[in-house]
Design an enzyme around this catalytic site. Structure first.
Site, PDB file in Angstrom:
ATOM      1  N   GLU A 326      40.131  37.293  41.510  1.00 49.35           N
ATOM      2  CA  GLU A 326      39.365  38.251  41.259  1.00 49.35           C
ATOM      3  C   GLU A 326      37.837  38.151  41.190  1.00 49.35           C
ATOM      4  O   GLU A 326      37.135  38.903  41.742  1.00 49.35           O
ATOM      5  CB  GLU A 326      39.797  39.184  40.125  1.00 49.35           C
ATOM      6  CG  GLU A 326      41.385  39.666  40.255  1.00 49.35           C
ATOM      7  CD  GLU A 326      41.766  40.193  41.289  1.00 49.35           C
ATOM      8  OE1 GLU A 326      40.963  41.168  41.916  1.00 49.35           O
ATOM      9  OE2 GLU A 326      42.966  39.793  42.012  1.00 49.35           O
ATOM     10  N   HIS A 329      36.373  37.601  44.495  1.00 51.44           N
ATOM     11  CA  HIS A 329      36.094  38.904  45.093  1.00 51.44           C
ATOM     12  C   HIS A 329      34.820  39.644  44.901  1.00 51.44           C
ATOM     13  O   HIS A 329      34.144  40.568  45.438  1.00 51.44           O
ATOM     14  CB  HIS A 329      37.244  40.124  44.870  1.00 51.44           C
ATOM     15  CG  HIS A 329      38.324  40.001  45.554  1.00 51.44           C
ATOM     16  ND1 HIS A 329      38.481  40.038  46.898  1.00 51.44           N
ATOM     17  CD2 HIS A 329      39.758  39.858  45.293  1.00 51.44           C
ATOM     18  CE1 HIS A 329      39.773  40.081  47.342  1.00 51.44           C
ATOM     19  NE2 HIS A 329      40.518  39.947  46.311  1.00 51.44           N
TER      20      HIS A 329
END
EC number: 3.4.11.-
Length: 864
Positions: A326, A329
């Site tokens: 994550e 990202h």
């Protein structure tokens, strides 16, 4: 968005019509005649639903009579637009055509001139039961949270719900005073308004970002925090009874954020330097592993929370990988976003790959063979799924709501990550990193695509790589490289690999790396159908360090030389040999009988090698699950391979390192599966000590559950509902694969509603993979398909998990029932899953046609 390893809503060109535009209602993407620049979003959280208002600063590029934007199942009223200081009311149109296209039309009494405007409207909606949009999670304390990727912001507020329509956001949330209220940016305490038992929190303005990254969470939450060396505030939020379990994830997050800031050459500054923050929140009910909302990352609880002394090594690996994924990202996906969903793989494949790069570089908090894990869970998985007939290309054209969700799959994640790793190895780590930095700096706060990335890397490399890479992302499948040893030279040739015997004329530019014994490595580009290379030594390995996404078919001379040095190969090279020999055998390229005879020699006590080898035998066992002779021979071979390791295992002291714990757990679980008496007795003794003296089951919990489930189903259901670690629910569900009593099977499947909506497919999949009720579980699914679809609230990803449970059968009668069921599915978003099930079943039946070859490979020489 992180895929969970047990693993997936969406768009027609519609737009604001100008005087000269033709009706484009049959197209899915919004036009760019009207584009958003800024949103003022206000949402009021109520018990039964939510209401709010949105003001959108837009730029109109030509005269229009209406504005079209996305909305789904919202009540919208009081729409209008302010132009040059005057408000013009608009008529809200949501007919059947608009509902189908998931849009609302705001029609004005006269044309709007090109230029700026401020579009306003009010809305109300219901909380979503399908874990998308805005929904309530159950538990002792309810949590309200959002999940908008890929196209679910439209469930909550009218918006231009496309990744290429970026805008800034100012968010305010009206909620009960007892709640903590979080959004993408930090709250502004001086603006807080309080009235009665409620409050309104106002948040700082965001950077330009896509609607799918907007997020807010409301609940009774506590937090722990830390700060990066660059001054970024990191917090883990959760229930007060659990938040301390976030310490490991917080430490991983801090170190990974610092590493990525250096690697990408751009610091994390969302929304801006001085107020940058990352909140990580464990949500009680969550459909995927996590979601990379900018500044407010949401997680499935077991993907964020780790309980020292109670959680297991799989939990630790999952937390580390998910947090790093994550955070990757934040740059790849958030700072630079794909222009459209056909480049989803660029977001997810890159985040998957870079999560392992992150774990490799954050020190002692990650103490396992990171790239060994990558090979097992990404390269191997991607090759298996991509080798089954009708796969799809990495970059896949998607338009319809339903198609986008389907490509959150192993091709986008696993194959995408593997191809990125291959490209990095091709151009070199430092060149690749510089190319990534160039790409990010050129597209910050905007959109990019794969061609832009290849251009940036090629400029650093000094050579255009786009032609080479395009072949890997624009066509489905991958090659098998055949190696013919001609004495003084090797002839390398390529063809498309297929487990179903369906090849074609596809060609790739293959970056082949050959490792020559005593001579180092040589890079070769296989551009055409074949090429010849000078042989440098008698022993060689093609695809050094398993760096390429292709299989290698050696002739007898090449394979014999490699097998003679098998013990000197690295872990990933040894895994590569196993995967190629059996992957080609499973594709009926030949060599399966040879592989079965030599599997014990390929095997080693390295976790990744052992798992790779044993899984091939267990996969065959699954194909022939109703063939007692084959199952017996496979069990016998597996027992012989792992018995020495089983004998050394102490279930009360399972290991001192992640590697040893992983190996011992895996071998013990397989030992129980194939009936090694010593393994069963050790597990039963641990259970007895647990019951009588409170001995912790610890690392072996799910293995014990699988062994004792029939006598202790009630106990396990209590642990599912009231477990003392976030990962315990998953361990209980894995344990269901051991059910052998019919009354227990009927009890579980007859009461699926007692499981959380995101777990129903996991329960079904666990039982369908088990031996005793494989066909019965499939029978249940095909006879209750519509009921199950409604049970998961029409969530396509969750329903596809149920569909995928049908792929484990092989018998004629049950296969016919599965096919009838698949042919009758009309729901949007399941076409790829249906094809995957059909292809898997076709492969299984093809394998059953070579039973005699399998038998010869399994039988001892004296019995042939």
């Amino acid at each position: 968005m992180r895929w969970i390893k047990v693993m997936a809503g969406l768009l027609p060109m519609i737009g604001s019509k100008g005087a000269d535009e033709k009706d484009s209602s049959q197209q899915r993407r919004l036009s760019r005649v009207v584009v958003p620049e800024h949103y003022d979003l206000h949402v009021k959280i109520l018990d039964a639903g939510f209401c709010g208002s949105v003001g959108i600063r837009v730029m109109i590029s030509q005269d229009v009579s209406e504005i079209v934007l996305n909305a789904k199942e919202l009540e919208i009223r009081d729409a209008g637009i302010v132009v040059e200081g005057a408000r013009i009311p608009g008529r809200v149109v949501v007919g059947e055509a608009e509902k189908e296209l998931e849009v609302v039309r705001i029609v004005f009494p006269s044309s709007l001139r090109a230029g700026p405007g401020y579009l306003t409207m009010e809305f109300c909606g219901d909380y979503n039961n399908g874990l998308v949009g805005l929904y309530k999670s159950g538990g002792p304390k309810e949590v309200y949270s959002t999940h908008f990727e890929p196209t679910d912001a439209r469930w909550v507020f009218p918006c231009f719900d496309q990744p290429d329509m970026k805008a800034t956001f100012k968010i305010s949330i009206d909620a009960g005073s007892k709640f903590t209220v979080l959004a993408n940016t930090q709250a502004i305490p001086s603006l807080r308004e309080e009235y009665g038992d409620r409050k309104i929190e106002y948040f700082e303005e965001t950077c330009k970002m896509s609607t799918y990254l907007v997020a807010f969470v409301v609940g009774e939450l506590s937090y722990i925090e830390d700060w990066s060396k660059d001054g970024v505030r990191l917090r883990v939020y959760g229930d007060s009874s659990e938040v301390e379990w976030g310490r490991y994830g917080l430490e991983v997050g801090k170190r990974c954020l610092e590493y990525f800031s250096e690697y990408f050459g751009v610091g994390y500054e969302f929304p801006r330097a001085g107020s940058a923050k990352i909140d990580m929140v464990g949500i009680p009910n969550f459909s995927s592993g996590a979601m990379e909302n900018w500044g407010l990352i949401t997680f499935r609880r077991e993907s964020l929370l780790y309980v020292p002394g109670k959680s297991n090594v799989e939990d630790m690996k999952n937390v580390a990988e998910t947090v790093c994924h994550e955070l990757g990202h934040m740059w790849f996906g958030n700072l630079v976003t794909m222009s459209w969903w056909d480049d989803l793989w660029l977001n997810e494949g890159f985040a998957t790959w870079v999560s392992f790069k992150g774990m490799e570089n954050i020190g002692s908090v990650v103490s396992w063979d990171v790239w060994g894990e990558f090979v097992l869970w990404n390269v191997v998985r991607g090759m298996v799924d991509d080798g089954l007939g009708k796969s799809h290309q990495i970059r896949m054209n998607v338009t319809d709501p339903g198609e986008i969700g389907e490509i959150f799959d192993s091709i986008s994640y696993c194959k995408g990550a593997s191809v990125i790793r291959m490209i990095e190895r091709y151009v070199g780590e430092s060149v690749f990193m510089l190319g990534i930095r160039r790409y990010i700096k050129e597209h910050m706060y905007g959109n990019g695509n794969a061609m832009s990335l290849w251009k940036a890397i090629g400029e650093e490399y000094g050579e255009d790589i786009s032609e080479m890479v395009e072949g890997w992302i624009s066509q489905a499948g991958y090659p098998v490289v055949s190696v013919q040893d001609c004495g003084s030279s090797l002839v390398l040739s390529q063809s498309r690999y297929s487990m179903l015997g369906k090849s074609d004329d596809s060609l790739w530019t293959i970056p082949v790396v050959v490792s020559w014994e005593g001579k180092g490595q040589e890079r070769i580009e296989l551009r055409g159908r074949e090429t010849t290379v000078r042989k440098r030594s008698s022993v060689y390995k093609v695809n050094a360090e398993y760096g390429g996404f292709y299989r290698v078919l050696y002739d007898s001379a090449g394979l014999s030389g490699l097998e003679s040095r098998i013990d000197s190969l690295s872990v990933v090279d040894r895994v590569n040999v196993i995967e190629d020999v059996f992957g080609l055998g499973f594709g009926l390229y030949g060599g399966l009988e040879h592989g079965l005879r030599r599997i014990s020699e390929y095997y080693s006590d390295s976790y990744h090698v052992a798992r790779s080898g044993i899984e091939k035998l267990l996969r065959l066992r699954s194909v022939f699950y109703d063939d007692a002779e084959i199952v017996s021979l496979i069990d016998k071979k597996v027992r012989k391979m792992i018995l020495p390791c089983v004998g050394r295992i102490d279930v009360f002291d399972i290991g001192t390192s992640v590697e040893s714990v992983s190996m011992n757990k895996y071998v013990l679980s397989v030992g129980v599966e194939v009936g090694i008496r010593e393994a069963v007795e050790k597990v039963q003794e641990l259970w007895r000590r647990h019951v009588e003296a409170g001995e912790e089951l610890g690392e072996l919990r799910w293995i014990v559950y699988k062994a004792v489930v029939d006598e202790n189903l009630g106990y396990m259901m209590d642990k599912y509902k009231n477990g003392d670690t976030p990962g315990m629910r998953r361990e209980v569900m894995n344990g269901f694969s051991g059910i052998k009593r019919e009354e227990n099977f009927l009890d579980v499947v007859g009461n699926l509603s007692q499981f959380s909506v995101e777990d129903i497919g996991v329960v079904i999949g666990s039982i369908s993979r088990g031996g005793a009720f494989r066909d019965a579980m499939v029978e249940y699914v095909v006879s209750h398909g519509e009921e199950l679809y409604l049970m998961v609230h029409k969530n396509a990803m969750l329903y596809n998990m149920i569909i995928m449970s049908l792929r484990h059968v092989s018998g004629d009668l049950i296969v016919e029932k599965v096919e009838r069921f698949l042919s009758g599915i009309k729901h949007s978003g399941s076409n790829l899953s249906i094809e995957k099930v059909r292809n898997e079943i076709q492969w299984r039946r093809r394998m059953r046609g070579i039973r005699e070859e399998v038998l010869r490979g399994l039988l001892p020489e004296a019995e042939k």
